[in-house]
Write a protein that holds these residues in place. Structure first.
Motif, mmCIF file in Angstrom:
data_model
loop_
_atom_site.group_PDB
_atom_site.id
_atom_site.type_symbol
_atom_site.label_atom_id
_atom_site.label_comp_id
_atom_site.label_asym_id
_atom_site.label_seq_id
_atom_site.Cartn_x
_atom_site.Cartn_y
_atom_site.Cartn_z
ATOM 1 N N ALA A 253 3.530 -4.316 5.825
ATOM 2 C CA ALA A 253 4.471 -3.724 6.774
ATOM 3 C C ALA A 253 5.710 -4.583 6.970
ATOM 4 O O ALA A 253 6.795 -4.071 7.251
ATOM 5 C CB ALA A 253 3.787 -3.499 8.117
ATOM 6 N N ASN A 280 -7.274 2.533 1.199
ATOM 7 C CA ASN A 280 -5.947 2.048 1.583
ATOM 8 C C ASN A 280 -5.599 0.752 0.865
ATOM 9 O O ASN A 280 -4.466 0.569 0.388
ATOM 10 C CB ASN A 280 -5.901 1.840 3.094
ATOM 11 N N ASN A 340 -1.070 8.175 4.800
ATOM 12 C CA ASN A 340 -0.121 7.275 5.447
ATOM 13 C C ASN A 340 0.959 6.822 4.471
ATOM 14 O O ASN A 340 1.012 7.268 3.323
ATOM 15 C CB ASN A 340 -0.852 6.060 6.036
ATOM 16 N N GLU A 341 1.807 5.923 4.915
ATOM 17 C CA GLU A 341 2.930 5.484 4.079
ATOM 18 C C GLU A 341 2.460 4.834 2.782
ATOM 19 O O GLU A 341 3.036 5.073 1.708
ATOM 20 C CB GLU A 341 3.794 4.486 4.861
ATOM 21 N N ILE A 342 1.412 4.018 2.855
ATOM 22 C CA ILE A 342 0.913 3.338 1.665
ATOM 23 C C ILE A 342 0.400 4.343 0.644
ATOM 24 O O ILE A 342 0.741 4.283 -0.549
ATOM 25 C CB ILE A 342 -0.196 2.337 2.049
ATOM 26 N N ARG A 344 1.058 7.587 0.470
ATOM 27 C CA ARG A 344 2.156 8.457 0.027
ATOM 28 C C ARG A 344 3.007 7.763 -1.033
ATOM 29 O O ARG A 344 3.367 8.364 -2.046
ATOM 30 C CB ARG A 344 3.018 8.840 1.230
ATOM 31 N N THR A 345 3.295 6.490 -0.832
ATOM 32 C CA THR A 345 4.090 5.732 -1.800
ATOM 33 C C THR A 345 3.368 5.642 -3.141
ATOM 34 O O THR A 345 3.984 5.791 -4.203
ATOM 35 C CB THR A 345 4.375 4.321 -1.262
ATOM 36 N N SER A 379 12.660 -1.206 -2.103
ATOM 37 C CA SER A 379 12.099 -1.033 -0.757
ATOM 38 C C SER A 379 11.584 -2.343 -0.189
ATOM 39 O O SER A 379 11.408 -2.474 1.024
ATOM 40 C CB SER A 379 10.961 -0.008 -0.785
#
Length: 442
Positions: A253, A280, A340-342, A344-345, A379
């Motif tokens: 993060a 995750n 979540n973001e992880i 999805r990326t 990013s």
């Protein structure tokens, strides 16, 4: 004698600060003349508890016995102990009168010990309510009047000027009780103070206290403090590998890729195959490994080209393991893991670029994956400017209470090097004096 900034004797005052609207809406006074349908209430409590945690889905899905995950065992042990203790608590009349405390002191002590044990096993299995707050008052009266075995004393500074110091008596359970109340009430700053006291005083629960303080630090956006607590907890209890997963998430993060990779790798190597956080961790490793691939084209057999191929295969391997762990999660819990973001990326980078049937990386896919790697690098670029270099906060502290109609204030950059940023002037001064003055370059 120990000096205490956050007095344990103020447990009753602390409980009054906690907002427990849901508990208050269902408040029922139990006394010896109570005619309330307790059996119905317990059924309601059990139904409500099934919404508290993913682990409850194992019972819903009839798969609880299909996993040997120790965290699952801890959760259900804590849940059973909590429910048993609540049954006993509901039979104790409310009130803090000396006669009542004397008559029910054994039950008060037994219930308190059971609830504190459940909380230390897994706080997610324990739901704070109004009756438990009343128990805190009863237990505090018992400790102060009976001075039971295992008590200690502490001196407390009075808030009034020129007032004499006061002496208070506490037990480990009374301290843990305050922590539970503050933690459930999201009183993070006060909870950090009490946890700091417990970490110093009680060696046998120090790792657990460090983990809880790390959670409070995270809620306060003190990422540096969160990381330090988790690292210390791992030093004391290296077997609790979930702390590696938490550290990996914090470093991810805050865009500290290498630190995140190190902790996620340590986690997946030692984690139980049914761990809820395993998918995750694998998704994170897939994207972090992909973005670590060297940039630029090179000759086929050069060292850089060989490293590119090796890291591409490693990244893809992690993505495949993540999908396998996802399937296992769905098999056990009946639902898929959060997008979540992880995750999805990872899907954006890999989903349309999977390997062939033999698992080998297809030549035509390599350019697309290298392109995805470059996008990921952007990013993670200039991580020092994305959060406070001292505490890890992501925004300027001046934004607290600031009107949403106004443009948020940006982090304060170092005027000399322009490579680090801070949430406030005090953080900048602290970081300069401790670290940055030795590394800052124009």
């Amino acid at each position: 004698m120990t000096d205490v900034q956050d007095p344990i004797a103020e447990v009753v005052a602390q409980t009054e600060q906690v907002s427990l609207e849901e508990a208050q809406e269902n408040t029922h006074v139990h006394d010896e003349n109570c005619t309330h349908d307790h059996e119905h209430e317990h059924e309601h409590d059990a139904a409500a508890s099934q919404q508290r945690n993913d682990y409850d889905l194992l019972e819903t899905n009839n798969t609880k016995d299909k996993t040997t995950d120790p965290l699952v065992k801890n959760y259900f042990e804590a849940k059973e102990l909590f429910e048993k203790s609540m049954t006993l608590l509901n039979a104790i009349p409310e009130g803090a009168e000396p006669e009542l405390i004397e008559k029910h002191k054994d039950e008060i002590v037994e219930v308190t010990k059971g609830l504190m044990k459940a909380f230390l096993l897994d706080e997610k299995a324990c739901v704070m309510n109004q009756r438990i707050l009343k128990l805190a008052e009863q237990y505090e009266v018992y400790v102060q009047t009976h001075n039971p075995e295992g008590t200690s004393t502490a001196t407390v500074d009075s808030e009034e000027e020129d007032a004499e110091q006061q002496t208070t008596i506490y037990t480990k359970d009374s301290v843990v009780f305050v922590i539970w109340i503050l933690f459930s009430g999201q009183q993070w700053a006060h909870c950090v103070q009490t946890l700091s006291f417990a970490i110093t005083e009680f060696e046998d629960i120090r790792p657990r206290m460090l983990e809880l303080r790390a959670s409070c630090q995270m809620a306060l956006r003190n990422y540096k403090g969160c990381n330090e607590d988790l690292e210390q907890a791992l030093e004391i209890a290296p077997s609790n590998v979930e702390n590696h997963s938490m550290l990996g998430n914090v470093y991810y993060a805050t865009h500290q890729a290498q630190e995140a990779i190190a902790h996620f790798k340590a986690f997946v190597e030692a984690a139980h195959p049914d761990s809820r956080t395993l998918p995750n961790a694998y998704y994170a490793l897939a994207t972090l490994t992909l973005q670590s691939i060297p940039s630029g084209s090179s000759k086929k057999k050069s060292n850089q080209a060989l490293k590119q191929v090796s890291l591409l295969k490693e990244a893809q391997m992690y993505f495949q393991k993540a999908q396998g762990a996802d399937l296992r999660f769905k098999e056990l819990y009946g639902v898929v893991t959060a997008f979540n973001e992880i995750k999805r990326t990872a899907f954006m980078a890999f989903q349309s670029r999977s390997a062939g049937r033999n698992g080998a990386l297809q030549p035509a896919q390599t350019p697309a994956l290298l392109e995805a790697a470059e996008a990921l690098k952007k990013s993670f670029k200039t991580p020092g400017l994305l959060s406070c270099a001292n505490c890890g906060r992501h925004d300027n502290i001046a934004n607290e209470g600031r009107s949403e109609e106004l443009k948020p204030k940006a982090l304060l950059k170092c005027a000399k090097c322009n490579k680090v940023a801070y949430c406030s002037r005090p953080c900048q001064i602290t970081h300069w004096n401790t670290t940055h003055k030795n590394t800052c370059k124009k």
